[in-house]
Design a protein around this motif. Structure first.
Motif, PDB file in Angstrom:
ATOM      1  N   CYS A   1      -9.397   1.845  17.108  1.00 61.66           N
ATOM      2  CA  CYS A   1      -8.298   2.442  16.186  1.00 61.66           C
ATOM      3  C   CYS A   1      -8.255   1.779  14.823  1.00 61.66           C
ATOM      4  CB  CYS A   1      -6.952   2.269  16.840  1.00 61.66           C
ATOM      5  SG  CYS A   1      -6.907   2.975  18.326  1.00 61.66           S
ATOM      6  N   GLY A   2      -8.241   2.513  13.759  1.00 63.55           N
ATOM      7  CA  GLY A   2      -8.609   1.998  12.470  1.00 63.55           C
ATOM      8  C   GLY A   2      -7.671   0.808  11.970  1.00 63.55           C
ATOM      9  N   TYR A   3      -6.472   0.661  12.710  1.00 71.58           N
ATOM     10  CA  TYR A   3      -5.522  -0.376  12.223  1.00 71.58           C
ATOM     11  C   TYR A   3      -5.756  -1.754  13.027  1.00 71.58           C
ATOM     12  CZ  TYR A   3      -3.461   1.635  16.557  1.00 71.58           C
ATOM     13  OH  TYR A   3      -3.124   1.861  17.496  1.00 71.58           O
ATOM     14  N   CYS A   4      -6.489  -1.513  14.101  1.00 64.72           N
ATOM     15  CA  CYS A   4      -6.472  -2.699  15.162  1.00 64.72           C
ATOM     16  C   CYS A   4      -7.539  -3.921  15.178  1.00 64.72           C
ATOM     17  CB  CYS A   4      -6.567  -2.011  16.516  1.00 64.72           C
ATOM     18  SG  CYS A   4      -6.595  -3.104  18.044  1.00 64.72           S
ATOM     19  N   ASP A   5      -7.089  -4.978  15.068  1.00 63.79           N
ATOM     20  CA  ASP A   5      -7.963  -6.140  15.106  1.00 63.79           C
ATOM     21  C   ASP A   5      -7.799  -7.138  16.403  1.00 63.79           C
ATOM     22  OD1 ASP A   5      -5.622  -7.595  14.544  1.00 63.79           O
ATOM     23  OD2 ASP A   5      -6.420  -8.743  12.952  1.00 63.79           O
ATOM     24  N   PHE A   6      -7.508  -6.243  17.139  1.00 57.61           N
ATOM     25  CA  PHE A   6      -7.232  -7.227  18.608  1.00 57.61           C
ATOM     26  C   PHE A   6      -8.614  -7.291  19.104  1.00 57.61           C
ATOM     27  CE2 PHE A   6      -3.013  -5.929  20.571  1.00 57.61           C
ATOM     28  CZ  PHE A   6      -2.514  -5.779  19.378  1.00 57.61           C
ATOM     29  N   ASN A   7      -8.897  -8.422  19.919  1.00 55.93           N
ATOM     30  CA  ASN A   7     -10.325  -8.873  20.236  1.00 55.93           C
ATOM     31  C   ASN A   7     -10.621  -8.133  21.280  1.00 55.93           C
ATOM     32  OD1 ASN A   7     -12.243 -10.720  20.474  1.00 55.93           O
ATOM     33  ND2 ASN A   7     -11.542 -11.649  22.378  1.00 55.93           N
ATOM     34  N   THR A   8     -11.441  -7.010  20.857  1.00 54.14           N
ATOM     35  CA  THR A   8     -11.844  -5.901  21.859  1.00 54.14           C
ATOM     36  C   THR A   8     -13.201  -5.187  21.180  1.00 54.14           C
ATOM     37  OG1 THR A   8     -11.044  -3.876  22.965  1.00 54.14           O
ATOM     38  CG2 THR A   8     -10.139  -4.044  20.779  1.00 54.14           C
ATOM     39  N   TYR A   9     -13.715  -4.505  22.096  1.00 52.31           N
ATOM     40  CA  TYR A   9     -15.228  -4.223  21.775  1.00 52.31           C
ATOM     41  C   TYR A   9     -15.438  -2.714  22.301  1.00 52.31           C
ATOM     42  CZ  TYR A   9     -15.517  -8.993  20.675  1.00 52.31           C
ATOM     43  OH  TYR A   9     -15.144 -10.244  20.080  1.00 52.31           O
ATOM     44  N   THR A  10     -15.839  -1.917  21.387  1.00 46.20           N
ATOM     45  CA  THR A  10     -16.581  -0.665  22.103  1.00 46.20           C
ATOM     46  C   THR A  10     -17.992  -0.881  22.661  1.00 46.20           C
ATOM     47  OG1 THR A  10     -17.742   0.110  20.085  1.00 46.20           O
ATOM     48  CG2 THR A  10     -15.276   0.679  20.362  1.00 46.20           C
ATOM     49  N   ALA A  11     -18.537  -0.121  23.485  1.00 41.20           N
ATOM     50  CA  ALA A  11     -19.717  -0.152  24.120  1.00 41.20           C
ATOM     51  C   ALA A  11     -20.760  -0.632  23.011  1.00 41.20           C
ATOM     52  CB  ALA A  11     -20.309   1.133  24.745  1.00 41.20           C
ATOM     53  N   ASP A  12     -20.770   0.012  21.819  1.00 39.57           N
ATOM     54  CA  ASP A  12     -21.656  -0.196  20.699  1.00 39.57           C
ATOM     55  C   ASP A  12     -21.571  -1.629  19.990  1.00 39.57           C
ATOM     56  OD1 ASP A  12     -22.765   2.178  20.787  1.00 39.57           O
ATOM     57  OD2 ASP A  12     -21.641   3.210  18.877  1.00 39.57           O
ATOM     58  N   GLU A  13     -20.360  -2.202  19.825  1.00 37.60           N
ATOM     59  CA  GLU A  13     -20.102  -3.296  19.534  1.00 37.60           C
ATOM     60  C   GLU A  13     -20.495  -4.403  20.355  1.00 37.60           C
ATOM     61  OE1 GLU A  13     -16.148  -2.286  16.688  1.00 37.60           O
ATOM     62  OE2 GLU A  13     -15.878  -3.050  18.661  1.00 37.60           O
TER      63      GLU A  13
ATOM     64  N   SER B   1       8.536  -0.143  22.522  1.00 39.85           N
ATOM     65  CA  SER B   1       8.314  -1.144  21.479  1.00 39.85           C
ATOM     66  C   SER B   1       7.959  -0.428  20.474  1.00 39.85           C
ATOM     67  CB  SER B   1       7.192  -1.617  21.987  1.00 39.85           C
ATOM     68  OG  SER B   1       7.251  -2.576  23.344  1.00 39.85           O
ATOM     69  N   ALA B   2       8.698  -0.595  19.395  1.00 40.56           N
ATOM     70  CA  ALA B   2       8.132   0.065  17.994  1.00 40.56           C
ATOM     71  C   ALA B   2       7.856  -0.992  16.971  1.00 40.56           C
ATOM     72  CB  ALA B   2       9.577   0.795  17.507  1.00 40.56           C
ATOM     73  N   TYR B   3       6.545  -1.047  16.613  1.00 40.51           N
ATOM     74  CA  TYR B   3       6.039  -1.958  15.550  1.00 40.51           C
ATOM     75  C   TYR B   3       6.095  -1.274  14.295  1.00 40.51           C
ATOM     76  CZ  TYR B   3       4.917  -4.201  19.993  1.00 40.51           C
ATOM     77  OH  TYR B   3       4.921  -4.704  21.202  1.00 40.51           O
ATOM     78  N   ALA B   4       6.294  -2.109  13.025  1.00 35.96           N
ATOM     79  CA  ALA B   4       5.813  -1.579  11.821  1.00 35.96           C
ATOM     80  C   ALA B   4       4.308  -1.715  11.802  1.00 35.96           C
ATOM     81  CB  ALA B   4       6.719  -2.389  10.762  1.00 35.96           C
ATOM     82  N   LEU B   5       3.611  -0.781  11.218  1.00 32.34           N
ATOM     83  CA  LEU B   5       2.232  -0.845  10.955  1.00 32.34           C
ATOM     84  C   LEU B   5       1.743  -2.036   9.971  1.00 32.34           C
ATOM     85  CD1 LEU B   5      -0.448   0.498  11.531  1.00 32.34           C
ATOM     86  CD2 LEU B   5      -0.278   1.750   9.141  1.00 32.34           C
ATOM     87  N   ILE B   6       1.127  -2.872  10.765  1.00 38.83           N
ATOM     88  CA  ILE B   6       0.270  -3.901   9.820  1.00 38.83           C
ATOM     89  C   ILE B   6      -0.930  -3.795   9.466  1.00 38.83           C
ATOM     90  CG2 ILE B   6      -0.048  -6.461  10.027  1.00 38.83           C
ATOM     91  CD1 ILE B   6       1.983  -6.622  12.356  1.00 38.83           C
ATOM     92  N   VAL B   7      -1.362  -3.777   8.301  1.00 34.42           N
ATOM     93  CA  VAL B   7      -2.518  -3.669   7.735  1.00 34.42           C
ATOM     94  C   VAL B   7      -3.311  -5.095   7.782  1.00 34.42           C
ATOM     95  CG1 VAL B   7      -3.940  -2.872   5.842  1.00 34.42           C
ATOM     96  CG2 VAL B   7      -1.411  -1.843   6.031  1.00 34.42           C
ATOM     97  N   GLU B   8      -4.111  -4.896   9.028  1.00 34.91           N
ATOM     98  CA  GLU B   8      -4.981  -6.261   9.242  1.00 34.91           C
ATOM     99  C   GLU B   8      -6.168  -6.190   8.359  1.00 34.91           C
ATOM    100  OE1 GLU B   8      -3.618  -8.268  11.046  1.00 34.91           O
ATOM    101  OE2 GLU B   8      -2.485  -7.639  12.497  1.00 34.91           O
ATOM    102  N   GLU B   9      -6.501  -7.412   7.717  1.00 40.69           N
ATOM    103  CA  GLU B   9      -7.816  -7.565   6.995  1.00 40.69           C
ATOM    104  C   GLU B   9      -9.015  -7.103   7.838  1.00 40.69           C
ATOM    105  OE1 GLU B   9      -8.823 -11.441   4.600  1.00 40.69           O
ATOM    106  OE2 GLU B   9      -6.464 -11.390   4.741  1.00 40.69           O
ATOM    107  N   GLY B  10      -9.795  -6.591   7.203  1.00 40.08           N
ATOM    108  CA  GLY B  10     -11.074  -6.344   7.932  1.00 40.08           C
ATOM    109  C   GLY B  10     -11.016  -4.929   8.485  1.00 40.08           C
ATOM    110  N   THR B  11     -10.004  -4.089   8.645  1.00 37.83           N
ATOM    111  CA  THR B  11     -10.014  -2.943   9.608  1.00 37.83           C
ATOM    112  C   THR B  11     -10.287  -1.861   8.775  1.00 37.83           C
ATOM    113  OG1 THR B  11      -7.646  -2.829   9.128  1.00 37.83           O
ATOM    114  CG2 THR B  11      -8.185  -4.049  11.185  1.00 37.83           C
ATOM    115  N   ARG B  12     -10.810  -0.751   9.274  1.00 35.95           N
ATOM    116  CA  ARG B  12     -10.990   0.341   8.637  1.00 35.95           C
ATOM    117  C   ARG B  12      -9.934   0.900   7.906  1.00 35.95           C
ATOM    118  NH1 ARG B  12     -12.944   5.752   8.678  1.00 35.95           N
ATOM    119  NH2 ARG B  12     -11.333   7.238   9.458  1.00 35.95           N
ATOM    120  N   LEU B  13      -8.591   0.651   8.358  1.00 27.63           N
ATOM    121  CA  LEU B  13      -7.490   1.050   7.592  1.00 27.63           C
ATOM    122  C   LEU B  13      -7.179   0.487   6.378  1.00 27.63           C
ATOM    123  CD1 LEU B  13      -4.509   2.422   7.713  1.00 27.63           C
ATOM    124  CD2 LEU B  13      -3.511   0.469   8.604  1.00 27.63           C
TER     125      LEU B  13
END
Ligand SMILES: C[S@@+](CC[C@H](N)C(=O)[O-])C[C@H]1O[C@@H](n2cnc3c(N)ncnc32)[C@H](O)[C@@H]1O
Ligand code: SF4
Length: 406
Positions: A43-55, A220-232
C-alpha cells in the motif's frame, strides 16, 4: 536512550537475560508477538517491515516462514528457561499474516502452547487483509485457538481506497467481519484511516457507518501518516496529492469519536474504541503498560524487565541466523530510569485512565497544571492526582506528551 550491552558486534549465539530483567517475569503480564513480513502488494502509505514476492529476493520463503518463526519461539523458551512466564496474549501481525496458510498459523500457535504455559483466557489475535480470508480459513483459525481478528478496512469510499493502493472493494472488509463472526471469533476489529487526500466529510461518515453496520466490537482509527520513502510521500512531493490538513484531521477525529460513542463504543486509547472493557485489545494494553513481550520475526522488538532488543530486519538475514542456530537479535538496549519514565508518560497519557501525576517530573507537573487551565487535562482527575486527557486534549495528545516530558 543508551546502548549498553556491547555484545552484538558479532551475532550472539544466544541472548542473555540478566537476573534483574528476569525479576518481574512471574508477576508481569507476558505477551508474544509474531511478525509475518509478507504482503501481496505494498500500500502506498505503508512503511512497515513487509515485502512483496518481488521485493523479497532469495533466502526467505513464505512457505518456510512458520518453521523459521517456530525456531525463534524455541530459542525464546530456552532463553527464558526455568522462568517461563504464562502467556496472556498472542498477536500475529504484519505484513499480512493471512497470506500464510491457516495451517501454518495454527502450527505456530500449537508450538506456543507446547513450549509455554498459556493462560486459560488467553487472547489470540491475528491481523488480516480482507481479501486474504475465506469462511474456510477463518474456521480453521478459530478452531486452532484464535479468538480475535483485526481486519484492515481503511475506508468505505472506493476512490479513497484507490489513493491508498488498497486491493479490496469497500464491501469486502465488512463481509469478512461477518464471516469471522460466523466462524465464531469472539472479537472483531476493523482498522480505519482518515485524512486521505480527496476524502470528504461524507466519505468519512460513510466509512464510520459501514463499520458500525458490521459485527465489530472494536474500531481503530488512525490519522494518515505520510511516511518518508513511501509512494504516498513521493506523490505528495511531486504535487500530485495534497498533504493531509491538520484541521481536517482534527474534525475527522471528532466526527469519529461522536459517531462511535453514540453507537456504544468508548475510547480507551486515543486511536482505539471498544464496546465494553472485554472488547479491548489486551495485547496492545500490555504494550502500553510497558509489560513484557517477546517479538518473533524479522525486525520484531521485544521487552523484558527493562531490556529491549530487536531482530535483524530482512527476512533472509533472519532466516539465515535461525538456520545456523544463531540468535536473530540485531541489538539490545537497557532502559535507564529516565528512559522508562519517558515511556510511561508517552504511552500512559494516551490511555483513557491517564497516568498518576507522580509519573511526571516536577517541571512536568507544573505544565500539567497549565494544561488543565488550557482545557487539555481533566480538572477533576487532576485534583485526584491523575493526568487524564479531555476530548480537546486527545486532539493534541502528541504535542502535550512533548510538553510534559520536555
Ligand atoms: C499491518 S496493518 C493491518 C493488517 C493488514 N496488513 C492490512 O493492511 O489490512 C496495520 C494497520 O496500520 C495502519 N497503518 C499503516 N500505515 C499507516 C500510515 N502510514 N498511516 C496511518 N495508518 C497506517 C493501517 O490502518 C493498517 O490497517
Ligand atoms: S497496510 Fe497492510 S497490506 Fe498494506 S502494505 Fe502495510 S502491512 Fe501490507
Amino acid at each position: 536512550m543508551n546502548t549498553v550491552l556491547p555484545l552484538l558486534e558479532a551475532p550472539p549465539r544466544t541472548l542473555q537475560l540478566s537476573d534483574s530483567a528476569r525479576e518481574g517475569l512471574a508477576r508481569t503480564p507476558f505477551g508474544l508477538y509474531v511478525h509475518v513480513p509478507f504482503c501481496a502488494t505494498r500500500c502506498g502509505y505503508c512503511d512497515f517491515n513487509t515485502y512483496t514476492a518481488d521485493e523479497l529476493g532469495p533466502g526467505a520463503s513464505r512457505a518456510e516462514y512458520a518453521g523459521t518463526a517456530i525456531a525463534e519461539l524455541r530459542q525464546a523458551a530456552q532463553t527464558l528457561g526455568s522462568d517461563l512466564p504464562t502467556v496472556s496474549t498472542v498477536f500475529v501481525g504484519g505484513g499480512t499474516p493471512t497470506l500464510l496458510a491457516a495451517d501454518d498459523l495454527a502450527a505456530v500457535l500449537a508450538e506456543v502452547r507446547r513450549l509455554f504455559p498459556v493462560a486459560s483466557d488467553v487472547e489470540v489475535t491475528t491481523e488480516a487483509n480482507p481479501e486474504t480470508v475465506t469462511p474456510e480459513s477463518l474456521a480453521r483459525l478459530r478452531a486452532a485457538g484464535f479468538t480475535r481478528i483485526s481486519l484492515g478496512m481503511q475506508s468505505a469510499a472506493e476512490h479513497v481506497l484507490a489513493v491508498l493502493d488498497r486491493r479490496h472493494t469497500p464491501g469486502r472488509a465488512v463481509e469478512a467481519a461477518h464471516e469471522a463472526r460466523a466462524a465464531g471469533f469472539e472479537h472483531v476489529n476493523l482498522d480505519l484511516i482518515y485524512g486521505t487526500p480527496g476524502e470528504t466529510d461524507a466519505d468519512w461518515a460513510a466509512s464510520l457507518d459501514a463499520v458500525l453496520a458490521a459485527p465489530v466490537d472494536h474500531v481503530s482509527a488512525y490519522a494518515l501518516i505520510v511516511e518518508e520513502g513511501t509512494r504516498l510521500a513521493r506523490r505528495i512531493d511531486r504535487g500530485e496529492l495534497p498533504v493531509p490538513d491538520d484541521d481536517v484531521l482534527a474534525d475527522r477525529y471528532e466526527q469519529a469519536d461522536a459517531t462511535l460513542r453514540a453507537a456504544g463504543f468508548d475510547w480507551y486509547e486515543v486511536s482505539n474504541w471498544a464496546r465494553g472493557e472485554a472488547a479491548r485489545c489486551r495485547h496492545n494494553e500490555l504494550y502500553w503498560a510497558n509489560a513484557n513481550w517477546w517479538g518473533v520475526g524479522p525486525g520484531a522488538h521485544s521487552h523484558v524487565g527493562g531490556l529491549r532488543w530487536w531482530n535483524v530486519k530482512h527476512p533472509a538475514a533472519y532466516a539465515g541466523r535461525l538456520l545456523r542456530g544463531e540468535s536473530p537479535v540485531q541489538d539490545t538496549e537497557l532502559l535507564d530510569d529516565d528512559d522508562r519514565a519517558l515511556e510511561t508518560v508517552m504511552l500512559g497519557l494516551r490511555l483513557r485512565e491517564g497516568l498518576p501525576l507522580t509519573a511526571l517530573s516536577e517541571a512536568g507537573r507544573t505544565r500539567a497544571a497549565d494544561a488543565v487551565g488550557r482545557g487539555l487535562l481533566e480538572p477533576g482527575a487532576h485534583a485526584a492526582g491523575r493526568a487524564v486527557l479531555t476530548d480537546r486534549g486527545r486532539l493534541l495528545a502528541d504535542a502535550l506528551v512533548r510538553d510534559l516530558t520536555d
